[in-house]
Scaffold this motif. Structure first.
Motif, PDB file in Angstrom:
ATOM      1  N   SER A  29       0.772  -1.305  -0.136  1.00 21.03           N
ATOM      2  CA  SER A  29       0.135   0.000  -0.190  1.00 21.03           C
ATOM      3  C   SER A  29       0.977   1.061  -0.118  1.00 21.03           C
ATOM      4  O   SER A  29       0.804   2.097   0.857  1.00 21.03           O
ATOM      5  CB  SER A  29      -0.907   0.027   1.331  1.00 21.03           C
ATOM      6  N   PRO A  30       1.522   1.672  -0.978  1.00 15.55           N
ATOM      7  CA  PRO A  30       2.657   2.741  -1.174  1.00 15.55           C
ATOM      8  C   PRO A  30       2.206   3.799  -1.795  1.00 15.55           C
ATOM      9  O   PRO A  30       3.015   4.688  -1.599  1.00 15.55           O
ATOM     10  CB  PRO A  30       3.796   1.847  -2.108  1.00 15.55           C
ATOM     11  N   GLY A  31       1.026   4.021  -1.959  1.00 14.36           N
ATOM     12  CA  GLY A  31       0.500   5.475  -2.341  1.00 14.36           C
ATOM     13  C   GLY A  31       0.775   5.598  -3.635  1.00 14.36           C
ATOM     14  O   GLY A  31       1.041   5.024  -4.784  1.00 14.36           O
ATOM     15  N   VAL A  32       1.211   7.065  -4.139  1.00 20.66           N
ATOM     16  CA  VAL A  32       1.234   7.511  -5.351  1.00 20.66           C
ATOM     17  C   VAL A  32       2.469   7.997  -5.547  1.00 20.66           C
ATOM     18  O   VAL A  32       3.276   8.433  -4.841  1.00 20.66           O
ATOM     19  CB  VAL A  32       0.057   8.703  -5.729  1.00 20.66           C
ATOM     20  N   ASP A  33       2.712   8.222  -7.134  1.00 21.09           N
ATOM     21  CA  ASP A  33       3.778   9.156  -7.515  1.00 21.09           C
ATOM     22  C   ASP A  33       3.355   9.967  -8.394  1.00 21.09           C
ATOM     23  O   ASP A  33       2.348   9.826  -8.968  1.00 21.09           O
ATOM     24  CB  ASP A  33       4.771   8.003  -8.189  1.00 21.09           C
ATOM     25  N   TYR A  34       4.325  10.891  -8.918  1.00 19.42           N
ATOM     26  CA  TYR A  34       3.929  12.114  -9.973  1.00 19.42           C
ATOM     27  C   TYR A  34       4.449  11.977 -11.205  1.00 19.42           C
ATOM     28  O   TYR A  34       5.620  11.278 -11.523  1.00 19.42           O
ATOM     29  CB  TYR A  34       4.317  13.234  -9.207  1.00 19.42           C
ATOM     30  N   ARG A  35       3.521  12.403 -12.342  1.00 19.83           N
ATOM     31  CA  ARG A  35       3.955  12.037 -13.701  1.00 19.83           C
ATOM     32  C   ARG A  35       4.601  13.559 -13.904  1.00 19.83           C
ATOM     33  O   ARG A  35       3.762  14.556 -14.855  1.00 19.83           O
ATOM     34  CB  ARG A  35       2.662  11.808 -14.468  1.00 19.83           C
ATOM     35  N   TRP A  36       5.780  13.754 -13.671  1.00 22.59           N
ATOM     36  CA  TRP A  36       6.327  15.108 -13.989  1.00 22.59           C
ATOM     37  C   TRP A  36       6.412  15.630 -15.273  1.00 22.59           C
ATOM     38  O   TRP A  36       6.321  16.568 -15.703  1.00 22.59           O
ATOM     39  CB  TRP A  36       7.831  15.062 -13.226  1.00 22.59           C
TER      40      TRP A  36
ATOM     41  N   GLU B 231       5.960  20.418 -18.807  1.00 21.61           N
ATOM     42  CA  GLU B 231       7.229  20.670 -19.200  1.00 21.61           C
ATOM     43  C   GLU B 231       7.869  21.703 -18.155  1.00 21.61           C
ATOM     44  O   GLU B 231       7.197  22.701 -18.041  1.00 21.61           O
ATOM     45  CB  GLU B 231       7.400  21.096 -20.621  1.00 21.61           C
ATOM     46  N   GLY B 232       8.999  21.432 -17.445  1.00 23.81           N
ATOM     47  CA  GLY B 232       9.548  22.505 -16.729  1.00 23.81           C
ATOM     48  C   GLY B 232       9.603  22.175 -15.347  1.00 23.81           C
ATOM     49  O   GLY B 232      10.053  22.861 -14.425  1.00 23.81           O
ATOM     50  N   TYR B 233       8.425  21.181 -14.958  1.00 26.94           N
ATOM     51  CA  TYR B 233       8.191  21.007 -13.569  1.00 26.94           C
ATOM     52  C   TYR B 233       9.077  19.598 -13.173  1.00 26.94           C
ATOM     53  O   TYR B 233       9.199  18.857 -13.900  1.00 26.94           O
ATOM     54  CB  TYR B 233       6.730  20.650 -13.328  1.00 26.94           C
ATOM     55  N   SER B 234       9.392  19.845 -11.984  1.00 31.03           N
ATOM     56  CA  SER B 234      10.152  18.461 -11.466  1.00 31.03           C
ATOM     57  C   SER B 234      10.018  18.389  -9.913  1.00 31.03           C
ATOM     58  O   SER B 234       9.543  19.075  -9.157  1.00 31.03           O
ATOM     59  CB  SER B 234      11.690  18.849 -11.802  1.00 31.03           C
ATOM     60  N   ALA B 235      10.635  17.313  -9.423  1.00 39.64           N
ATOM     61  CA  ALA B 235      10.493  16.964  -8.104  1.00 39.64           C
ATOM     62  C   ALA B 235      11.284  18.168  -7.356  1.00 39.64           C
ATOM     63  O   ALA B 235      10.712  18.503  -6.177  1.00 39.64           O
ATOM     64  CB  ALA B 235      11.073  15.617  -7.682  1.00 39.64           C
ATOM     65  N   GLU B 236      12.393  18.383  -7.819  1.00 39.86           N
ATOM     66  CA  GLU B 236      13.198  19.548  -7.326  1.00 39.86           C
ATOM     67  C   GLU B 236      12.582  20.762  -7.107  1.00 39.86           C
ATOM     68  O   GLU B 236      12.573  21.658  -6.207  1.00 39.86           O
ATOM     69  CB  GLU B 236      14.486  19.623  -8.070  1.00 39.86           C
ATOM     70  N   ILE B 237      12.081  21.178  -8.240  1.00 35.57           N
ATOM     71  CA  ILE B 237      11.148  22.596  -8.279  1.00 35.57           C
ATOM     72  C   ILE B 237       9.993  22.611  -7.385  1.00 35.57           C
ATOM     73  O   ILE B 237       9.664  23.243  -6.843  1.00 35.57           O
ATOM     74  CB  ILE B 237      10.864  22.738  -9.683  1.00 35.57           C
ATOM     75  N   ALA B 238       9.299  21.412  -7.122  1.00 32.83           N
ATOM     76  CA  ALA B 238       8.237  21.376  -6.304  1.00 32.83           C
ATOM     77  C   ALA B 238       8.501  21.514  -4.932  1.00 32.83           C
ATOM     78  O   ALA B 238       7.959  21.981  -4.023  1.00 32.83           O
ATOM     79  CB  ALA B 238       7.601  19.681  -6.433  1.00 32.83           C
ATOM     80  N   ALA B 239       9.794  20.714  -4.623  1.00 33.01           N
ATOM     81  CA  ALA B 239      10.275  20.844  -3.202  1.00 33.01           C
ATOM     82  C   ALA B 239      10.813  22.293  -2.906  1.00 33.01           C
ATOM     83  O   ALA B 239      10.634  22.684  -1.687  1.00 33.01           O
ATOM     84  CB  ALA B 239      11.732  19.825  -3.044  1.00 33.01           C
ATOM     85  N   THR B 240      11.194  23.039  -3.672  1.00 33.77           N
ATOM     86  CA  THR B 240      11.870  24.285  -3.519  1.00 33.77           C
ATOM     87  C   THR B 240      11.182  25.533  -3.987  1.00 33.77           C
ATOM     88  O   THR B 240      11.205  26.592  -3.051  1.00 33.77           O
ATOM     89  CB  THR B 240      12.953  24.431  -4.276  1.00 33.77           C
ATOM     90  N   THR B 241      10.423  25.575  -4.897  1.00 33.70           N
ATOM     91  CA  THR B 241       9.677  26.541  -5.515  1.00 33.70           C
ATOM     92  C   THR B 241       8.207  26.606  -5.692  1.00 33.70           C
ATOM     93  O   THR B 241       7.405  27.644  -5.152  1.00 33.70           O
ATOM     94  CB  THR B 241      10.265  27.078  -6.697  1.00 33.70           C
ATOM     95  N   TYR B 242       7.671  25.534  -6.307  1.00 36.39           N
ATOM     96  CA  TYR B 242       6.310  25.752  -6.706  1.00 36.39           C
ATOM     97  C   TYR B 242       5.674  24.140  -6.000  1.00 36.39           C
ATOM     98  O   TYR B 242       5.739  23.181  -6.883  1.00 36.39           O
ATOM     99  CB  TYR B 242       6.177  25.427  -8.107  1.00 36.39           C
ATOM    100  N   PRO B 243       5.456  24.042  -5.029  1.00 38.24           N
ATOM    101  CA  PRO B 243       4.946  23.174  -4.323  1.00 38.24           C
ATOM    102  C   PRO B 243       3.793  22.378  -4.656  1.00 38.24           C
ATOM    103  O   PRO B 243       2.778  23.092  -5.137  1.00 38.24           O
ATOM    104  CB  PRO B 243       4.962  23.519  -2.735  1.00 38.24           C
TER     105      PRO B 243
END
Ligand SMILES: Cc1cc2nc3c(=O)[nH]c(=O)nc-3n(C[C@H](O)[C@H](O)[C@H](O)COP(=O)(O)OP(=O)(O)OC[C@H]3O[C@@H](n4cnc5c(N)ncnc54)[C@H](O)[C@@H]3O)c2cc1C
Length: 424
Positions: A132-139, A143-155
Motif C-alpha cells: 500500500s505504497p501510495g502515489v507518485d507523480y507524472r512530472w 514541461e519544466g516541472y520536476s521533483a526538485e522544483i516542487a520541493a523548493t519553489t512551486y510545491p
C-alpha cells in the motif's frame, strides 16, 4: 491457530465482509508470515485487521518513515486552521496489537523467492505480501516541472509535510491583490475533491487577510467531484474570489515558465504570485519497480481480494490499486485494507472467499463550519467494484446551514475515528 470468535467479529465492524457468519474456521496450517509495505491509510488497517481476524498470524509492517503525516485535513494547514503536528502519528499503538514494525525503505520484491528487499541488505520473507505504497507523480506531463522544483519553489503539497508548510509560507508572504494558481490534475488521482477543498481553504485565509486576492483553478478536466456543491459554497462565502477554468476552456496546463512565474496552457498563459501545481499521478515507484503496474501506471488486482493479477500472493490496496469505481481516498484505502485482510485469512484457512462490501465517504470543508460530502457503498459486479445505486449520494444542494455545520463536525469526527482505527 486461533478461531475468529463472535466478539472479535462484531468489533471489526460493518464494513468487513460477512466472513465469519457462513463458515466455521478451520485451524490454519501454520503461523503464516504476512508482510505489509506502507504504513498509511491502507497498510495500517490491513495489518491491524489481519491480526484482529487471526491473532496467531505473524504480521510485519514495513514503513520508510518514522511517523505518518495525514493528507486528509492537510488543506486546513493552508488556511491556518490546523498544524501539521495535529496530522502526525506514530506506530506505537499498532505495536501494542502485536504487529511488528520495521522502519525501512523497500527497494525490491522477489515474487518467486517471496522476499522483500530493504536497505543495507535487509530482507524479509513472506507467505503473503500486502503493498500500500501510495502515489507518485507524472512530472513529464508539465514541461519544466520536476521533483526538485516542487520541493523548493512551486510545491504540489499533495503529500502532507514540508511542501504543505512551504505553500502556507508562500501564502503568508503574498501581497494583498495577488493571484494564486492551482493546477488540478487529470483523472484518476489521489482525493478527487482535494484541489477544490484546497481552493476553499486558501480562500478562507485570503478573505480574512488579503481580500483583494484571487484564486484561479486551472483544470485538466471539464467536470469535478461535488462540483455543484463546491461552486455554490465558493460563491456563498468567497464571492468571485475563486474562478475555475475547465480543460476545454484552456485549463490544461502544459508547461511551467520559471523565468516569469507563468503556467502555460493550451490557449493562454497565466501569471501567478503563488503557484500550486498538482501533477498527474501514477502508482508509487515501488509498485512500478516490483512489476505490479500495467500500462495505465496503476496496479491491476482481483477486486474481490486485491491480489495482484500480475504476481500471486502479493496484494495491492489503496491509491496504487485499480479498484473499479472506488475513488483514491483514505476511506477507500481503509475499506480495501479490511476486505483484503479478510480475503487473506479466508485463503489461509482454506475457506471460500467472502462476498465483500466496500464503503467510502469524502467530506470537504468550505469553511471551518460548512462541510459537504459524497458517500457510496460498493459491491462486486462481474469482477468489478461498482457503486450500489441509491446507497449513498451527495449531501443535499439546498441544505439548512445547520446541516452544513454538522457535516463540518462529521468531517472532524471522521478524521478522529479513522486515525484511531489506523494508529490506536
Ligand atoms: C490534500 C489531500 C486531502 C485529502 N483528503 C482526504 C479526505 O478528506 N478523505 C479521504 O478519505 N482521503 C483524503 N485524501 C486521500 C488520502 O490521503 C489517500 O487516498 C490515502 O493516503 C491513500 O492511502 P495509501 O495507503 O494508498 O497511501 P498513503 O497513505 O500515502 O501511505 C503510503 C505509505 O507507504 C510508505 N511507502 C511508500 N513506498 C515505500 C517503500 N518503498 N518502503 C516503505 N514504505 C513505503 C509511505 O511512506 C507512506 O507512509 C487526501 C489527499 C490529499 C493529498
Amino acid at each position: 491457530m486461533s478461531q475468529l470468535n463472535r466478539r472479535d467479529f462484531i468489533k471489526i465492524g460493518a464494513t468487513l465482509p460477512l466472513l465469519a457468519t457462513a463458515k466455521s474456521y478451520a485451524a490454519s496450517p501454520s503461523s503464516a508470515k504476512i508482510v505489509v509495505i506502507g504504513g498509511g491509510y491502507g497498510g495500517t488497517i490491513a495489518a491491524k485487521y489481519l491480526k484482529k481476524l487471526d491473532p496467531s498470524l505473524d504480521v510485519l509492517l514495513i514503513e520508510k518513515e518514522a511517523s505518518y503525516r495525514s493528507c486528509p485535513l492537510s488543506n486546513e494547514v493552508l488556511s491556518g486552521e490546523r498544524t501539521l503536528d495535529s496530522l502526525t502519528f506514530n506506530y506505537r499503538g499498532l505495536s501494542s496489537h502485536g504487529i511488528h514494525i520495521m522502519q525501512d525503505e523497500v527497494i525490491g520484491i522477489d515474487p518467486v523467492k517471496q522476499l522483500v528487499h530493504g536497505l543495507e541488505g535487509r530482507h524479509y520473507r513472506y507467505d503473503r505480501l500486502i503493498v500500500s505504497p501510495g502515489v507518485d507523480y507524472r512530472w513529464e506531463m508539465i514541461e519544466g516541472y520536476s521533483a526538485e522544483i516542487a520541493a523548493t519553489t512551486y510545491p504540489h503539497a499533495w503529500k502532507a509535510g514540508a511542501q504543505t508548510e512551504l505553500l502556507r509560507k508562500q501564502l503568508l508572504a503574498m501581497r494583498d491583490g495577488g493571484t494564486v494558481l492551482i493546477s488540478a490534475p487529470p483523472n484518476p488521482f489521489r482525493c478527487p475533491p482535494g484541489p477544490y477543498e484546497r481552493a476553499a481553504q486558501i480562500a478562507h485565509y485570503l478573505k480574512h487577510h488579503k481580500p483583494k486576492s484571487k484564486i484561479l483553478i486551472l483544470d485538466h478536466k471539464d467536470a469535478f467531484s461535488k462540483q455543484g456543491l463546491f461552486t455554490a459554497g465558493w460563491s456563498r462565502f468567497y464571492g468571485d474570489m475563486i474562478e475555475w477554468v475547465g480543460g476545454a476552456a484552456g485549463g490544461k496546463i502544459e508547461a511551467l515558465s520559471l523565468d516569469d512565474h507563468q503556467l502555460v496552457g493550451e490557449f493562454d498563459n497565466y501569471r501567478g504570485d503563488v503557484i500550486n501545481i498538482i501533477p498527474a499521478q501514477k502508482a508509487a515507484p515501488l509498485a512500478v519497480k516490483a512489476d505490479l503496474t500495467d500500462q495505465s501506471g496503476w496496479c491491476p488486482v482481483d477486486q474481490r481480494s486485491f491480489e495482484s493479477t500480475r504476481h500471486p500472493n502479493i496484494y495491492v490496496i489503496g491509491d496504487a490499486a485499480i479498484a473499479g469505481a472506488m475513488p483514491k481516498s483514505g476511506y477507500a484505502a481503509n475499506s480495501q485494507g479490511k476486505v483484503c485482510a479478510a480475503a487473506i485469512v479466508a485463503q489461509l484457512q482454506g475457506v471460500e472467499l467472502p462476498e465483500p462490501s466496500y464503503v467510502n465517504t469524502c467530506y470537504s470543508l468550505i469553511t471551518p463550519d460548512y462541510g459537504i460530502s459524497v458517500a457510496a457503498v460498493y459491491q462486486l459486479h462481474e469482477g468489478r467494484i461498482e457503486a450500489i445505486k441509491g446507497a449513498g449520494g451527495l449531501s443535499p444542494p439546498q441544505a439548512d446551514p445547520r446541516l452544513r455545520a454538522r457535516e463540518a463536525q462529521f468531517a472532524h469526527g471522521w478524521f478522529k475515528n479513522i486515525t484511531t482505527d489506523m494508529f490506536g
